[in-house]
Design an enzyme around this catalytic site. Sequence first.
Site, PDB file in Angstrom:
ATOM      1  NE  ARG A 152      -4.058   0.089   1.634  1.00 35.90           N
ATOM      2  CZ  ARG A 152      -4.100   1.231   2.288  1.00 35.90           C
ATOM      3  NH1 ARG A 152      -3.324   1.407   3.353  1.00 35.90           N
ATOM      4  NH2 ARG A 152      -4.894   2.195   1.904  1.00 35.90           N
ATOM      5  CB  CYS A 201      15.633  -6.770  -5.938  1.00 40.65           C
ATOM      6  SG  CYS A 201      16.639  -7.943  -5.078  1.00 40.65           S
TER       7      CYS A 201
HETATM    8  N1  LLP Z   1     -18.156  -1.854  -2.237  1.00 42.71           N
HETATM    9  C1  LLP Z   1     -17.572  -1.690  -3.434  1.00 42.71           C
HETATM   10  C2  LLP Z   1     -18.369  -1.818  -4.630  1.00 42.71           C
HETATM   11  C3  LLP Z   1     -16.198  -1.401  -3.511  1.00 42.71           C
HETATM   12  O1  LLP Z   1     -15.637  -1.222  -4.698  1.00 42.71           O
HETATM   13  C4  LLP Z   1     -15.437  -1.314  -2.321  1.00 42.71           C
HETATM   14  C5  LLP Z   1     -14.000  -1.043  -2.361  1.00 42.71           C
HETATM   15  C6  LLP Z   1     -16.097  -1.511  -1.099  1.00 42.71           C
HETATM   16  C7  LLP Z   1     -17.458  -1.772  -1.092  1.00 42.71           C
HETATM   17  C8  LLP Z   1     -15.382  -1.449   0.221  1.00 42.71           C
HETATM   18  O2  LLP Z   1     -14.861  -0.201   0.501  1.00 42.71           O
HETATM   19  P1  LLP Z   1     -14.159   0.071   1.928  1.00 42.71           P
HETATM   20  O3  LLP Z   1     -15.254   0.049   2.983  1.00 42.71           O
HETATM   21  O4  LLP Z   1     -13.192  -1.007   2.145  1.00 42.71           O
HETATM   22  O5  LLP Z   1     -13.545   1.385   1.781  1.00 42.71           O
HETATM   23  N2  LLP Z   1      -6.950  -1.360  -2.349  1.00 42.71           N
HETATM   24  C9  LLP Z   1      -7.364  -0.043  -1.905  1.00 42.71           C
HETATM   25  C10 LLP Z   1      -8.847   0.024  -1.625  1.00 42.71           C
HETATM   26  C11 LLP Z   1      -9.697  -0.328  -2.836  1.00 42.71           C
HETATM   27  C12 LLP Z   1     -11.170  -0.283  -2.538  1.00 42.71           C
HETATM   28  C13 LLP Z   1     -11.957  -0.868  -3.656  1.00 42.71           C
HETATM   29  N3  LLP Z   1     -13.359  -0.951  -3.446  1.00 42.71           N
HETATM   30  C14 LLP Z   1      -6.548   0.316  -0.647  1.00 42.71           C
HETATM   31  O6  LLP Z   1      -5.697  -0.466  -0.252  1.00 42.71           O
HETATM   32  O7  LLP Z   1      -6.746   1.385  -0.073  1.00 42.71           O
END
Ligand code: LLP
Length: 434
Positions: free
Chosen positions: A332, A363
């Site tokens: 991240r 690396c």
């Molecule tokens: N619902 C949908 C349709 C989504 O696309 C997402 C997250 C969530 C719910 C959940 O969102 P949350 O409550 O977790 O914010 N990899 C990124 C985050 C990508 C989020 C993608 N969608 C990171 O590490 O910050």
Amino acid sequence: MKNIQDCYGINENGHLTLGGVDTVDMAKKYGTPLYLLDEDKIRRQCAIYKNALKKYFPEGSMPFYASKALSFVDIYKIVKDEGLGIDIVSSGELYTALAAGFDVTNACFHGNNKTDFDIEYGIKSGVGYIVVDSQEELCAVDEIAGKLGKEQKILLRITPGIDPHTLKAISTGRVDSKFGTPIIEGKAEQITKAALEKKNARLCGFHCHVGSQIFEPDPFIEASGVMLRFISDIKDKFGYETDVLNLGGGFAVKYLAEHAEVNIPEYIESIARNISSLCEKYSIKMPKIFMEPGRSIVAGAGVTLYTVGTRKEIPGFKNYISIDGGMPDNPRYALYQSPYTVLCANRANEAPDYKATVCGRCCESGDLIAEDIQVQKMDRGDTLAVLVTGAYNYSMASNYNRIPRAPIVLIKNGNDRLSVRRESFEDLIKNEVL
Ligand code: LLP
């Protein structure tokens, strides 16, 4: 440190604790890198959403845990036990949920490009809702459901055109998003009309998701306002009453002491107040409200433990502390420059009076966990802890540089239990045809 999340503490030995358990003992017992997760904390977060949705929204409203944040068999068991549904985004997540015995009638199946395989697997497995992203997908769902002799409930993913002012990479509801169908130029209306004409796909409502790591309720209020206006227009045009409005996920989590606390019930109450007054204004029945929290369910419950290797001082530039993990277990910082709180788990009571950059073992110069932060001065053998790693760490892990994925240990009622084993070298080559 304690004010970041309520599950962290420091014991009489000056060691960091998670859920009351000494993290240094855990590092010794299971090795590092290690993902530690406080199951009790996860359950508390689930209950917060469950109770708030029950309190402020009509019957049938419920939270669906967004399992892209953290997906492994035990998490689906925990979430099932707490009475939440799940958001799944691939056949792999669906398979894992089924392996946990999850009742997938309480699942929303997402994805901006589901394959025919995904759709068929979803329908055959009995997923509650397929969240349809596009016209092509609508036709595919209808056709495949017809072929299987089933009726499939669907929600249509609509992009409300909101900019939530979070990272661009995790902002999904803007009008130029790759997800969903935009309201502009009548696109959302067209797909709704088409959905209402389908025989095997049954329209149950609409979905929107504005983004992730959002600190204010305003983007959700704005998005629900846009969606309700749309729902009211649809009722006027087609006489269709929406049963479900799914508002997606996105509440922010406190990664640093200076981050604000998101009061989930308060935010949900303010969203509910707005929805209820708009329903009155437009004379529409209040739909059941679904929410899809991911990060805010699991992030705070997680700590990653590493063993420090070398410390390298480059006078006038940087002090590096190297750990035995890095971007393979937590990409991240490399991806989004996401901030983390880092400390020395075996001297957590000492002042963080040393400026350091925490780097991984890959690396790759960009393999960093945090840059120029204040920590305790650490040396070879110290246990370094990165806090608030429960979300989007294990689920985004890779085997870059052929590093085996780290194990997951769950803490419950002061007891530890290995839930996911550390990958072995044999695992690394198990798919290779030799
Ligand atoms: N619902 C949908 C349709 C989504 O696309 C997402 C997250 C969530 C719910 C959940 O969102 P949350 O409550 O977790 O914010 N990899 C990124 C985050 C990508 C989020 C993608 N969608 C990171 O590490 O910050």
